[in-house]
Design an enzyme around this catalytic site. Structure first.
Site, PDB file in Angstrom:
ATOM      1  N   ASN A   1       0.849  -1.189   0.000  1.00 10.44           N
ATOM      2  CA  ASN A   1       0.000   0.000   0.000  1.00 10.44           C
ATOM      3  C   ASN A   1       0.883   1.236   0.000  1.00 10.44           C
ATOM      4  O   ASN A   1       2.037   1.191   0.451  1.00 10.44           O
ATOM      5  CB  ASN A   1      -0.894   0.020   1.246  1.00 10.44           C
ATOM      6  CG  ASN A   1      -1.848   1.206   1.253  1.00 10.44           C
ATOM      7  OD1 ASN A   1      -2.435   1.552   0.222  1.00 10.44           O
ATOM      8  ND2 ASN A   1      -2.009   1.844   2.400  1.00 10.44           N
TER       9      ASN A   1
ATOM     10  N   HIS B   1       0.744   5.243   1.369  1.00 10.96           N
ATOM     11  CA  HIS B   1      -0.017   6.117   2.253  1.00 10.96           C
ATOM     12  C   HIS B   1       0.596   7.519   2.200  1.00 10.96           C
ATOM     13  O   HIS B   1       1.817   7.661   2.296  1.00 10.96           O
ATOM     14  CB  HIS B   1       0.027   5.567   3.682  1.00 10.96           C
ATOM     15  CG  HIS B   1      -0.786   6.393   4.627  1.00 10.96           C
ATOM     16  ND1 HIS B   1      -2.170   6.366   4.636  1.00 10.96           N
ATOM     17  CD2 HIS B   1      -0.420   7.298   5.572  1.00 10.96           C
ATOM     18  CE1 HIS B   1      -2.610   7.216   5.550  1.00 10.96           C
ATOM     19  NE2 HIS B   1      -1.574   7.801   6.130  1.00 10.96           N
TER      20      HIS B   1
ATOM     21  N   ASP C   1      -3.034  -6.705   9.070  1.00 13.30           N
ATOM     22  CA  ASP C   1      -4.440  -6.656   9.482  1.00 13.30           C
ATOM     23  C   ASP C   1      -4.928  -5.273   9.890  1.00 13.30           C
ATOM     24  O   ASP C   1      -6.127  -5.019   9.916  1.00 13.30           O
ATOM     25  CB  ASP C   1      -4.666  -7.597  10.684  1.00 13.30           C
ATOM     26  CG  ASP C   1      -4.610  -9.044  10.265  1.00 13.30           C
ATOM     27  OD1 ASP C   1      -5.228  -9.383   9.251  1.00 13.30           O
ATOM     28  OD2 ASP C   1      -3.923  -9.829  10.939  1.00 13.30           O
TER      29      ASP C   1
END
Ligand code: GRF
Length: 215
Positions: free
Chosen positions: A113, A115, A148
């Site tokens: 990811n 960010h 998570d």
């Protein structure tokens, strides 16, 4: 430096400028990869149009059963699509849903990811605005493996930008995005060169780092 070709599946909800930076890096041979599929939870997302422009399979995935996460039937369908298209690396590029364990387990340590903040500061939405409102003098972006939590996974690399007097959320986000477009291809290059291993929270870089021009 020998590299292994990455087969990338992109998940995105918006403009897709980060996906474009990966496409561009592949085109100029700075990254040994192919984008095999782009999937969006937003039917009219620009990221799907960008993919089609480059003849990349582009799919809308109906995730409407949940508001903020990719779960249930949609999650299963997403994994199936990725597998059917030979994906080995999942790139979240402005994907506005939380991905769950089933997807992470399908691609262990292979879901990334980006960010728009220097994590662990300012996780979550509108991170650049959070940074500006807080009054930091240095902002930036983070590429990390996904776990998570929300924006909590092991950090691969970060890039910084100054916060200038007179910055608005928009000007700061634009400056951060310039760095994002360098950071994502760079992180993927490290993976394709086999330079990274994850030990707990830390991403360890092997001695040899890839030459940006090498495939
Ligand atoms: C980027 O700022 C990224 O950091 C965040 O969402 C934005 C996506 O932009 N996760 P784009 O769709 O890649 O242009």
């Amino acid at each position: 430096m020998r590299t292994k070709k990455l087969h990338i599946g992109v998940l995105g909800s918006g403009a897709g400028s980060n996906m474009q930076s990966v496409v561009d890096a592949v085109q100029v041979k700075k990254l040994n990869a192919e984008i095999n599929i782009v999937i969006s939870d937003v039917a009219g997302a620009t990221i799907l149009d960008r993919a089609r422009t480059h003849n990349i399979p582009a799919h809308w995935l109906d995730c409407s059963a949940y508001r903020t996460k990719l779960d249930g039937e949609a999650e299963r369908a997403c994994i199936q699509l990725m597998n059917d298209h030979g994906v080995d690396t999942v790139v979240l590029a402005g994907f506005m849903r939380i991905v769950k364990r089933r997807l992470l387990d399908a691609f262990p340590n292979r879901v990334l990811n980006i960010h728009p903040a220097l994590l662990p500061a300012f996780p979550g939405l509108y991170a650049w605005k959070q940074a500006l409102d807080y009054g930091v003098k240095v902002a930036g972006c983070t590429v990390h493996f996904v776990d998570d939590g929300t924006d909590t996974g092991p950090i691969i690399l970060q890039k910084t930008v100054p916060v200038l007097e007179g910055d608005t959320p928009e000007t700061l986000h634009a400056r951060i995005q310039e760095q994002e477009h360098l950071a994502y291809p760079e992180a993927l290059r490290l993976i394709s060169a086999g330079c990274l291993r994850v030990e707990g929270r830390r991403v360890i870089m092997n001695d040899s780092t890839p030459d940006a021009s090498a495939r």
